[in-house]
Design a protein around this motif. Structure first.
Motif, PDB file in Angstrom:
ATOM      1  N   HIS A  93       4.007  -5.535  -9.630  1.00 13.60           N
ATOM      2  CA  HIS A  93       5.333  -5.691 -10.244  1.00 13.60           C
ATOM      3  C   HIS A  93       6.391  -5.082  -9.324  1.00 13.60           C
ATOM      4  O   HIS A  93       6.290  -3.918  -8.944  1.00 13.60           O
ATOM      5  CB  HIS A  93       5.360  -4.989 -11.611  1.00 13.60           C
ATOM      6  N   LEU A  94       7.357  -5.886  -8.987  1.00 11.90           N
ATOM      7  CA  LEU A  94       8.407  -5.433  -8.060  1.00 11.90           C
ATOM      8  C   LEU A  94       9.756  -5.454  -8.772  1.00 11.90           C
ATOM      9  O   LEU A  94      10.152  -6.476  -9.344  1.00 11.90           O
ATOM     10  CB  LEU A  94       8.443  -6.369  -6.841  1.00 11.90           C
ATOM     11  N   ASN A 110       6.545 -12.001 -10.881  1.00  5.77           N
ATOM     12  CA  ASN A 110       6.316 -10.551 -10.931  1.00  5.77           C
ATOM     13  C   ASN A 110       7.489  -9.755 -10.338  1.00  5.77           C
ATOM     14  O   ASN A 110       7.355  -8.584 -10.013  1.00  5.77           O
ATOM     15  CB  ASN A 110       5.009 -10.174 -10.209  1.00  5.77           C
ATOM     16  N   VAL A 111       8.638 -10.415 -10.190  1.00  7.15           N
ATOM     17  CA  VAL A 111       9.813  -9.724  -9.636  1.00  7.15           C
ATOM     18  C   VAL A 111      10.927  -9.709 -10.674  1.00  7.15           C
ATOM     19  O   VAL A 111      11.221 -10.741 -11.290  1.00  7.15           O
ATOM     20  CB  VAL A 111      10.319 -10.421  -8.345  1.00  7.15           C
ATOM     21  N   TYR A 116       9.636 -16.052  -8.593  1.00 10.51           N
ATOM     22  CA  TYR A 116       8.623 -14.983  -8.526  1.00 10.51           C
ATOM     23  C   TYR A 116       8.433 -14.384  -9.919  1.00 10.51           C
ATOM     24  O   TYR A 116       9.317 -13.699 -10.427  1.00 10.51           O
ATOM     25  CB  TYR A 116       9.069 -13.875  -7.565  1.00 10.51           C
ATOM     26  N   VAL A 137      15.275 -14.911  -6.995  1.00 10.27           N
ATOM     27  CA  VAL A 137      13.935 -14.379  -7.328  1.00 10.27           C
ATOM     28  C   VAL A 137      13.277 -15.097  -8.517  1.00 10.27           C
ATOM     29  O   VAL A 137      12.125 -14.814  -8.829  1.00 10.27           O
ATOM     30  CB  VAL A 137      13.925 -12.841  -7.593  1.00 10.27           C
ATOM     31  N   SER A 173       6.138  -8.886  -3.047  1.00 12.11           N
ATOM     32  CA  SER A 173       5.673  -9.483  -4.308  1.00 12.11           C
ATOM     33  C   SER A 173       4.213  -9.931  -4.209  1.00 12.11           C
ATOM     34  O   SER A 173       3.536 -10.095  -5.218  1.00 12.11           O
ATOM     35  CB  SER A 173       6.558 -10.670  -4.709  1.00 12.11           C
ATOM     36  N   LYS A 174       3.752 -10.145  -2.956  1.00 13.55           N
ATOM     37  CA  LYS A 174       2.358 -10.566  -2.776  1.00 13.55           C
ATOM     38  C   LYS A 174       1.414  -9.375  -2.717  1.00 13.55           C
ATOM     39  O   LYS A 174       0.213  -9.515  -2.896  1.00 13.55           O
ATOM     40  CB  LYS A 174       2.237 -11.385  -1.489  1.00 13.55           C
ATOM     41  N   ILE A 200      11.218  -9.078  -0.152  1.00 12.73           N
ATOM     42  CA  ILE A 200      10.880  -9.372  -1.561  1.00 12.73           C
ATOM     43  C   ILE A 200       9.650 -10.272  -1.618  1.00 12.73           C
ATOM     44  O   ILE A 200       8.702 -10.015  -2.373  1.00 12.73           O
ATOM     45  CB  ILE A 200      12.080 -10.041  -2.285  1.00 12.73           C
ATOM     46  N   ASP A 201       9.647 -11.301  -0.797  1.00 12.22           N
ATOM     47  CA  ASP A 201       8.535 -12.261  -0.790  1.00 12.22           C
ATOM     48  C   ASP A 201       7.224 -11.552  -0.433  1.00 12.22           C
ATOM     49  O   ASP A 201       6.209 -11.711  -1.133  1.00 12.22           O
ATOM     50  CB  ASP A 201       8.849 -13.369   0.231  1.00 12.22           C
TER      51      ASP A 201
END
Ligand code: PNS
Length: 162
Positions: free
Chosen positions: A30-31, A63-64, A61, A58, A25-26, A21-22
Motif C-alpha cells: 500500500h502506497l 494500491n495507491v 493503481y 494514480v 507500487s509494485k 510511484i509506479d
C-alpha cells in the motif's frame, strides 16, 4: 503489511515522480502519495490542484492513494500507521539533503525507515521547478509530465500567458 509513504510537494507531479510511484507500487502493498501543505512556501499550484493532478494519474493503481499532510512528515507517518518513507534520488546533489532529512526523521522516530529509489536515468534531470521554468519560456515539456498534467502546467505558467 508494509504501509509506505511517498511524500513531496508535487508542484506539479512529473514523470520522475510517476516513475517512483509506479515502481514503489509494485514493491509495496500500500502506497500513500502524500502532498505537503506548506504554509511557509508559496506553491504554484494549490493543494487541491496538486492532489487532483495526482489522483488523475494514480487511479489505475489499486494500491495507491493520494493524501495530504501538514507539519512533520514523521508525525503524519505515525498517524497513518506507515513504517516506511520512500524517496526518489536523482543525483548526488539530492543526496546530502535527503541524507540529513532521513537522519532527522530517524531521530524523531527510529521505527520508521527511509528508503531510497534511484530515479530512472531518463528522468534524472526532471524536477517540478525545471518543468515550470521550461514551460514559462516556451519550451516543450511534453516528455517531462504526464499528459493530464501538461495542459494544467501550460495554463498556469506556459509562455503563452505572457
Ligand atoms: O518534493 P519536495 O519539496 O522535495 O518534498 C519535501 C518533503 C515534503 C518531503 C519535506 O519537505 C518534508 O518532509 N516536509 C515536512 C516537514 C518535515 O517533516 N521536515 C523534515 C524534518 S527533518
Amino acid at each position: 503489511m508494509s504501509k509506505v509513504i511517498y511524500p513531496g510537494s508535487f508542484d506539479p507531479v512529473t514523470n520522475g515522480h510517476l516513475d517512483i510511484i509506479d515502481r514503489a507500487s509494485k514493491v509495496f502493498e500500500h502506497l500513500i502519495v502524500a502532498v505537503l501543505e506548506n504554509p511557509r512556501k508559496q506553491a504554484s499550484f494549490s493543494l487541491e490542484e496538486r492532489v487532483d493532478m495526482l489522483n488523475s494519474i494514480v487511479f489505475p493503481y489499486t494500491n495507491v492513494e493520494v493524501d495530504c499532510f501538514r507539519g512533520l512528515l514523521i508525525e503524519y507517518a505515525q498517524k497513518r500507521g506507515a513504517n516506511i518513507i520512500i524517496k526518489g534520488l536523482r543525483a548526488v546533489s539530492d543526496f546530502e539533503f535527503e541524507f540529513q532529512m532521513a537522519l532527522a526523521n530517524r531521530k524523531l522516530n527510529c521505527n520508521i525507515e527511509t528508503m531510497f529509489m534511484m530515479t530512472n536515468n531518463m528522468y534524472s534531470f526532471i524536477s517540478s521547478s525545471i518543468v515550470k521554468e521550461v514551460a514559462s519560456f516556451g519550451g516543450d515539456i511534453r516528455d517531462m509530465v504526464p499528459p493530464q498534467v501538461y495542459s494544467k502546467v501550460m495554463d498556469k505558467v506556459g509562455a503563452s500567458r505572457y
